[in-house]
Scaffold this active site. Structure first.
Site, short mmCIF file in Angstrom:
data_model
loop_
_atom_site.label_atom_id
_atom_site.label_comp_id
_atom_site.label_asym_id
_atom_site.label_seq_id
_atom_site.Cartn_x
_atom_site.Cartn_y
_atom_site.Cartn_z
N HIS A 187 37.48 -23.20 -55.53
CA HIS A 187 36.59 -24.14 -56.23
C HIS A 187 35.38 -24.52 -55.39
O HIS A 187 34.40 -25.04 -55.92
CB HIS A 187 37.36 -25.41 -56.60
CG HIS A 187 38.33 -25.18 -57.70
ND1 HIS A 187 38.12 -25.60 -58.99
CD2 HIS A 187 39.54 -24.55 -57.71
CE1 HIS A 187 39.14 -25.25 -59.74
NE2 HIS A 187 40.02 -24.61 -58.99
N ASP A 399 27.54 -27.28 -53.05
CA ASP A 399 28.61 -27.58 -54.01
C ASP A 399 29.11 -26.27 -54.60
O ASP A 399 28.30 -25.38 -54.89
CB ASP A 399 28.04 -28.46 -55.14
CG ASP A 399 29.01 -29.53 -55.60
OD1 ASP A 399 30.23 -29.29 -55.50
OD2 ASP A 399 28.57 -30.58 -56.07
C1 GDG Z 1 35.36 -29.59 -56.83
C2 GDG Z 1 34.16 -28.86 -56.21
C3 GDG Z 1 33.60 -27.95 -58.46
C4 GDG Z 1 33.12 -38.47 -61.53
N1 GDG Z 1 32.93 -39.77 -61.59
C5 GDG Z 1 33.77 -40.25 -62.51
C6 GDG Z 1 34.48 -39.18 -63.04
N2 GDG Z 1 34.06 -38.09 -62.40
C7 GDG Z 1 34.53 -36.71 -62.69
C8 GDG Z 1 33.41 -35.97 -63.35
C9 GDG Z 1 33.69 -34.53 -62.97
C10 GDG Z 1 34.45 -34.66 -61.66
O1 GDG Z 1 34.82 -36.02 -61.49
C11 GDG Z 1 33.61 -34.26 -60.45
O2 GDG Z 1 33.49 -32.88 -60.46
P1 GDG Z 1 32.48 -32.10 -59.49
O3 GDG Z 1 32.42 -30.70 -59.95
O4 GDG Z 1 31.16 -32.79 -59.54
O5 GDG Z 1 33.00 -32.27 -58.02
P2 GDG Z 1 34.36 -32.21 -57.08
O6 GDG Z 1 35.25 -33.35 -57.38
O7 GDG Z 1 33.83 -32.16 -55.69
O8 GDG Z 1 35.10 -30.85 -57.46
C12 GDG Z 1 33.05 -28.69 -57.24
C13 GDG Z 1 34.87 -28.60 -58.96
O9 GDG Z 1 35.84 -28.74 -57.91
C14 GDG Z 1 35.50 -27.76 -60.07
O10 GDG Z 1 35.73 -26.47 -59.63
O11 GDG Z 1 32.62 -28.01 -59.48
O12 GDG Z 1 31.98 -27.96 -56.69
O13 GDG Z 1 33.67 -29.58 -55.09
O14 GDG Z 1 34.50 -33.94 -63.92
O15 GDG Z 1 33.45 -36.26 -64.71
N3 GDG Z 1 35.40 -39.31 -64.01
C15 GDG Z 1 35.61 -40.57 -64.49
N4 GDG Z 1 34.97 -41.68 -63.99
C16 GDG Z 1 34.05 -41.57 -63.01
O16 GDG Z 1 33.49 -42.58 -62.56
N5 GDG Z 1 36.49 -40.75 -65.48
#
Ligand code: GDG
Length: 509
Positions: A187, A399
């Site tokens: 990821h 990322d």
């Molecule tokens: C890893 C990789 C890759 C965020 N704030 C709230 C909330 N979120 C949820 C978002 C989103 C998720 O968290 C964050 O996803 P990201 O992709 O931005 O980042 P990572 O957590 O670092 O994930 C990344 C991912 O894995 C998938 O492969 O894209 O690059 O680092 O879904 O919606 N959800 C809620 N409240 C919040 O305040 N409910």
């Protein structure tokens, strides 16, 4: 483009790899968070973060087992296992907890996973700890996961292991005589060879990756880095194919290596954004920020997400363009994460300081430049912000993908939001047409991008957002799972797209 998920049944697949194998998902964390209340009772909450958001609906549709750590120490094992058993009855799939002791949590999870591999794979070598005791624990826990998987699988199940915490699990599975098909998806980014080579255990990790049947990366950039590292550090495999899926052939066997940009359930976000509930919340937000354009940032607390860099750029905007004061508000949501790792405490202090510095310097009666929330919002609050924000700032230093960028576009049903996107997010391969691209280290350019976004005319906003939404809709989470599964089972590489960069889809697709 969206394909449905086949219900669980036993192993059958056609020549294109449309299979219905039962699925065993393996990830560091189970898709739940266990918390102990002051009265010693345990509660179970749905987990947050990209991986859980992406996979929970898929496994629910398909059925199977999810193997992972519940997030507690093995002192709590008896109570937590019971809570988990009760909880999973309603899930539509089973949970297999892997319990970790305190020393494993310290050395495997906080240590090797989050203080070695996480910073290394995000190019932040100065943040890395290379401690032999971390590596020892990593191997020990990867073996523990292999034992748990072995316990729950049947002969034809497809095992799908996720992420950097568990790269080595395959080696123990093979050692234990497990011959099932096993796929792995990374990821986070795979670093360039220059960076990867610093890892004392680099060869062992590469050798493990080469033992899988299928290895998936988020972008063509990551796959290129992986292939170069194999060529530099292991041997020179023969490469067959050049599209989304290639075959790496070595004397000892072959592995498929693919590019699968992860995504979201587009319809879930778009439908929620259209609902009456969100409509009212969005109306309330506009009342709460009268005459102001909302610029939105949503990130886990992490030094890879570029939050301080973004705050510096916003300060530059308010300094150089005083006419914007009172007309914009940066809503920055920071979700607490990895609280007991030192670097994260330091980052939190830096963000708090920058936010109060900017609010202290620029606010006046009735206007606050930054609304800062250090908390996890409910899904509906999050979507209300996505729907209402004129501009989204997704500016990580690096990322793997970044799901927030995709969620923003899916939820932006008016189609007039502007996405400012880091050149170093995996998302960029798909979203470069439509987003404003920035180098997050370039404060001046980032400030200019914010102003450009705020001043962009409606026609251009609509045209850009249309392209972005079409892309997220076309390559959604169901496409992602389907495409990974087909890649594991298809007999013919020719069934896959010739290009791996997922250029935006044409009008009407
Ligand atoms: C890893 C990789 C890759 C965020 N704030 C709230 C909330 N979120 C949820 C978002 C989103 C998720 O968290 C964050 O996803 P990201 O992709 O931005 O980042 P990572 O957590 O670092 O994930 C990344 C991912 O894995 C998938 O492969 O894209 O690059 O680092 O879904 O919606 N959800 C809620 N409240 C919040 O305040 N409910």
């Amino acid at each position: 483009m969206t394909t449905s998920i086949t219900p669980p049944a036993m192993a059958k697949s056609d020549s294109k790899g449309n299979s219905s194998h039962k699925l065993v998902i393996v990830s560091n964390r189970l898709p739940v968070v266990l918390k102990q209340l002051p009265d010693q009772q345990w509660t179970v909450e749905p987990g947050s973060g990209g991986l859980v958001t992406a996979l929970a609906p898929v496994l629910r549709d398909r059925g199977g087992t999810w193997v992972g750590w519940p997030g507690t120490s093995d002192r709590d094992v008896q109570n937590t296992n019971e809570v988990l058993r009760k909880q999973h009855e309603g899930f539509g799939y089973s949970l297999e907890p892997v319990q970790l002791n305190q020393s494993e949590i310290e050395n495997y999870y906080k240590g090797f996973s989050n203080e070695t591999l996480w910073p290394l794979f995000h190019d932040l070598i100065d943040h890395c700890q290379f401690k032999p005791e971390y590596w020892e624990a990593y191997q020990q826990v990867n073996r523990k996961f292999a034992e748990a998987v072995k316990k729950v699988i049947s002969k034809d199940d497809f095992i799908w292991i996720h992420d950097y915490h568990l790269i080595g699990t395959i080696s123990y599975l093979r050692e234990m005589g497990v011959h099932n098909k096993v796929g792995f998806f990374l990821h986070i980014p795979f670093p360039s060879t220059d960076i990867f080579t610093r890892l004392p255990w680099r060869k062992q990790l590469l050798e493990s990756l080469l033992e899988y049947d299928l290895v998936g990366f988020q972008s063509a950039r990551d796959r290129r880095n992986f292939i170069t590292s194999v060529r530099t550090l292991v041997d020179k495999p023969k490469i067959e194919g050049k599209g989304q899926l290639i075959n790496m052939i070595r004397d000892s066997g072959s592995v498929r290596v693919g590019v699968f940009p992860i995504s979201i359930d587009y319809n879930e976000f778009a439908n929620l954004a259209r609902s009456q509930e969100i409509e009212s919340q969005a109306w309330y937000l506009h009342e709460h920020f009268p005459e102001q354009k909302i610029i939105l940032g949503v990130d886990r607390l992490d030094y890879t997400k570029g939050i301080p860099e973004r705050l510096h750029a916003y300060k530059e905007v308010l300094t150089k363009f005083p006419e914007l004061r009172g007309k914009v508000c940066l809503v920055q949501v920071v979700v607490p994460s990895r609280r007991d790792i030192h670097k994260y405490d330091d980052l939190k202090i830096e963000i708090d300081r920058l936010v109060s510095e900017i609010n202290g310097a620029f606010s006046y009666a009735g206007w606050l430049p930054i609304q800062y929330m250090y908390q996890s919002l409910s899904r509906s609050d999050l979507v209300a912000y996505y729907r209402s924000a004129e501009v989204a700032l997704v500016t990580p230093l690096k990322d793997g993908m970044n799901l927030v960028a995709k969620e923003y576009c899916a939820s932006n049903i008016e189609g007039t939001g502007v996405l400012i996107l880091s050149e170093f997010a995996g998302t960029v391969a798909q979203m470069k047409v439509g987003a404003i691209l920035v180098n997050p280290h370039d404060t001046v350019a980032l400030a200019e991008a914010i102003v450009m976004a705020l001043e962009m005319d409606q026609k251009e906003r609509r045209s850009r957002m249309r392209k972005l939404r079409r892309n997220v809709r076309g390559y959604d989470i169901f496409w992602w799972v389907d495409s990974f599964m087909k890649s594991a089972f298809s007999k013919d590489l020719g069934n896959f797209p010739l290009t791996a960069d997922y250029a935006p889809l044409a009008e009407g697709s």
